[in-house]
Design a protein around this motif. Structure first.
Motif, PDB file in Angstrom:
ATOM      1  N   SER A 158       0.817  -1.213   0.000  1.00  0.00           N
ATOM      2  CA  SER A 158       0.000   0.000   0.000  1.00  0.00           C
ATOM      3  C   SER A 158       0.851   1.262   0.000  1.00  0.00           C
ATOM      4  O   SER A 158       0.482   2.272  -0.595  1.00  0.00           O
ATOM      5  CB  SER A 158      -0.933   0.001   1.212  1.00  0.00           C
ATOM      6  N   ALA A 159       2.003   1.221   0.661  1.00  0.00           N
ATOM      7  CA  ALA A 159       2.895   2.381   0.723  1.00  0.00           C
ATOM      8  C   ALA A 159       4.066   2.267  -0.241  1.00  0.00           C
ATOM      9  O   ALA A 159       4.867   3.201  -0.350  1.00  0.00           O
ATOM     10  CB  ALA A 159       3.426   2.561   2.146  1.00  0.00           C
ATOM     11  N   LYS A 160       4.192   1.112  -0.917  1.00  0.00           N
ATOM     12  CA  LYS A 160       5.289   0.853  -1.853  1.00  0.00           C
ATOM     13  C   LYS A 160       6.647   0.952  -1.160  1.00  0.00           C
ATOM     14  O   LYS A 160       7.601   1.503  -1.704  1.00  0.00           O
ATOM     15  CB  LYS A 160       5.221   1.811  -3.047  1.00  0.00           C
ATOM     16  N   LEU A 161       6.721   0.398   0.047  1.00  0.00           N
ATOM     17  CA  LEU A 161       7.949   0.439   0.835  1.00  0.00           C
ATOM     18  C   LEU A 161       8.449  -0.974   1.107  1.00  0.00           C
ATOM     19  O   LEU A 161       7.680  -1.845   1.528  1.00  0.00           O
ATOM     20  CB  LEU A 161       7.715   1.151   2.167  1.00  0.00           C
ATOM     21  N   VAL A 162       9.733  -1.189   0.871  1.00  0.00           N
ATOM     22  CA  VAL A 162      10.389  -2.433   1.260  1.00  0.00           C
ATOM     23  C   VAL A 162      11.049  -2.205   2.616  1.00  0.00           C
ATOM     24  O   VAL A 162      11.941  -1.362   2.747  1.00  0.00           O
ATOM     25  CB  VAL A 162      11.438  -2.872   0.221  1.00  0.00           C
ATOM     26  N   HIS A 163      10.592  -2.931   3.635  1.00  0.00           N
ATOM     27  CA  HIS A 163      11.159  -2.843   4.977  1.00  0.00           C
ATOM     28  C   HIS A 163      12.246  -3.911   5.100  1.00  0.00           C
ATOM     29  O   HIS A 163      12.006  -5.079   4.773  1.00  0.00           O
ATOM     30  CB  HIS A 163      10.097  -3.099   6.044  1.00  0.00           C
ATOM     31  N   VAL A 164      13.403  -3.543   5.605  1.00  0.00           N
ATOM     32  CA  VAL A 164      14.476  -4.518   5.773  1.00  0.00           C
ATOM     33  C   VAL A 164      15.338  -4.123   6.972  1.00  0.00           C
ATOM     34  O   VAL A 164      15.551  -2.938   7.236  1.00  0.00           O
ATOM     35  CB  VAL A 164      15.338  -4.628   4.488  1.00  0.00           C
ATOM     36  N   VAL A 165      15.805  -5.140   7.702  1.00  0.00           N
ATOM     37  CA  VAL A 165      16.668  -4.927   8.861  1.00  0.00           C
ATOM     38  C   VAL A 165      18.122  -5.012   8.419  1.00  0.00           C
ATOM     39  O   VAL A 165      18.548  -6.016   7.834  1.00  0.00           O
ATOM     40  CB  VAL A 165      16.391  -5.972   9.962  1.00  0.00           C
ATOM     41  N   LEU A 166      18.888  -3.948   8.676  1.00  0.00           N
ATOM     42  CA  LEU A 166      20.324  -3.931   8.405  1.00  0.00           C
ATOM     43  C   LEU A 166      21.073  -4.096   9.718  1.00  0.00           C
ATOM     44  O   LEU A 166      20.760  -3.410  10.702  1.00  0.00           O
ATOM     45  CB  LEU A 166      20.745  -2.613   7.747  1.00  0.00           C
ATOM     46  N   GLN A 167      22.055  -4.992   9.729  1.00  0.00           N
ATOM     47  CA  GLN A 167      22.878  -5.199  10.915  1.00  0.00           C
ATOM     48  C   GLN A 167      24.348  -5.165  10.538  1.00  0.00           C
ATOM     49  O   GLN A 167      24.727  -5.488   9.404  1.00  0.00           O
ATOM     50  CB  GLN A 167      22.549  -6.539  11.584  1.00  0.00           C
ATOM     51  N   GLY A 168      25.175  -4.772  11.499  1.00  0.00           N
ATOM     52  CA  GLY A 168      26.604  -4.743  11.265  1.00  0.00           C
ATOM     53  C   GLY A 168      27.155  -6.119  10.945  1.00  0.00           C
ATOM     54  O   GLY A 168      26.720  -7.122  11.514  1.00  0.00           O
ATOM     55  N   GLY A 169      28.100  -6.172  10.015  1.00  0.00           N
ATOM     56  CA  GLY A 169      28.726  -7.436   9.654  1.00  0.00           C
ATOM     57  C   GLY A 169      28.020  -8.206   8.563  1.00  0.00           C
ATOM     58  O   GLY A 169      28.448  -9.309   8.213  1.00  0.00           O
ATOM     59  N   HIS A 170      26.935  -7.658   8.003  1.00  0.00           N
ATOM     60  CA  HIS A 170      26.180  -8.358   6.965  1.00  0.00           C
ATOM     61  C   HIS A 170      25.960  -7.437   5.764  1.00  0.00           C
ATOM     62  O   HIS A 170      25.775  -6.226   5.921  1.00  0.00           O
ATOM     63  CB  HIS A 170      24.823  -8.830   7.488  1.00  0.00           C
ATOM     64  N   VAL A 171      25.962  -8.046   4.581  1.00  0.00           N
ATOM     65  CA  VAL A 171      25.686  -7.331   3.340  1.00  0.00           C
ATOM     66  C   VAL A 171      24.295  -7.724   2.856  1.00  0.00           C
ATOM     67  O   VAL A 171      23.977  -8.913   2.756  1.00  0.00           O
ATOM     68  CB  VAL A 171      26.738  -7.653   2.257  1.00  0.00           C
ATOM     69  N   ILE A 172      23.470  -6.725   2.568  1.00  0.00           N
ATOM     70  CA  ILE A 172      22.097  -6.948   2.128  1.00  0.00           C
ATOM     71  C   ILE A 172      21.986  -6.627   0.644  1.00  0.00           C
ATOM     72  O   ILE A 172      22.384  -5.542   0.206  1.00  0.00           O
ATOM     73  CB  ILE A 172      21.107  -6.064   2.915  1.00  0.00           C
TER      74      ILE A 172
END
Length: 239
Positions: A158-172
């Protein structure tokens, strides 16, 4: 420091900037005096003015972010097909939640260190890739939280938003797949969307009843039929 990279083949010639980033977004954030806006510019822009350069530059951007905060991000241009994100020099465990605006309701696959992470609303009751639709009574039900693992994600259609969790030490990595996400949660290829059940697919895409969609017959202005009718009209007007 958050690093934003376009991994597309045209990264040196297609501009994505300015990129807008807002911290702790709320409803009506454009008028919210507490909202914190930042803009990331690319190497082609100097002192706020366009610089005429003969060299090319990668679409890589850096933005200072604070751990434990939520950010929304939007790009001036169409987002890349492959978008890479990571927190530079951040210790493991420190995280931010990023909500990225994607203008099209397509399928967005999230990979953490090259490992696929399904969205929080994946429908595990079917073998094919399908999603559980949004619940208007509980719109935050599938939102990732800071307690989730890196790469936990959800596409808020509905908002055209991709929610994603970013954490140190990882590549998304966020990979765009040429598939259409319908309001009901069904995910179909672009070919199937136009070849099978086009009327119901359009209704599902737009979120309207199929009764409100009409199929019209479009006739080119320079077609023989239009030309003949135009000549007849001119002849009648001349009488």
């Amino acid at each position: 420091m958050m690093v934003i990279e376009s991994m597309d083949s045209d990264t040196e010639v297609r501009r994505l900037s300015p990129i807008a980033l807002i911290a702790n977004p709320v409803m009506g954030c454009f008028q919210d005096p507490m909202a914190m806006w930042t803009f990331s510019m690319d190497p082609w822009i100097e002192d706020g003015a366009l610089a005429i350069l003969v060299r090319s530059a990668n679409s890589t951007f850096y933005s200072v972010v604070a751990a434990g905060q939520t950010y929304e991000m939007a790009m001036t241009s169409t987002p890349p097909q492959l978008l890479r994100l990571h927190l530079l020099h951040a210790p493991p465990g420190e995280a931010v939640i990023l909500r990225i605006f994607f203008p099209k309701p397509q399928r967005y696959d999230i990979y953490v260190d090259d490992v696929f992470v399904p969205p929080t609303n994946i429908d595990v009751s079917v073998t094919s890739y399908q999603l559980i639709p949004e619940n208007p009574d509980d719109p935050d039900a599938f939102f990732p939280t800071f307690d989730d693992d890196a790469g936990t994600n959800y596409f808020q259609r509905s908002a055209k938003l991709v929610h994603v969790v970013l954490q140190g030490g990882h590549v998304i990595d966020i990979k765009t797949t040429p598939m259409v996400t319908l309001q009901s949660g069904l995910v179909v290829s672009e070919e199937d969307f136009f070849e099978e059940n086009i009327l119901s697919n359009l209704a599902d895409l737009l979120g309207v009843s199929a009764e409100n969609i009409r199929i019209t017959s479009i006739v080119r202005e320079d077609s023989r039929q239009i030309g003949k009718q135009y000549k007849e009209l001119c002849w009648r007007m001349s009488q």
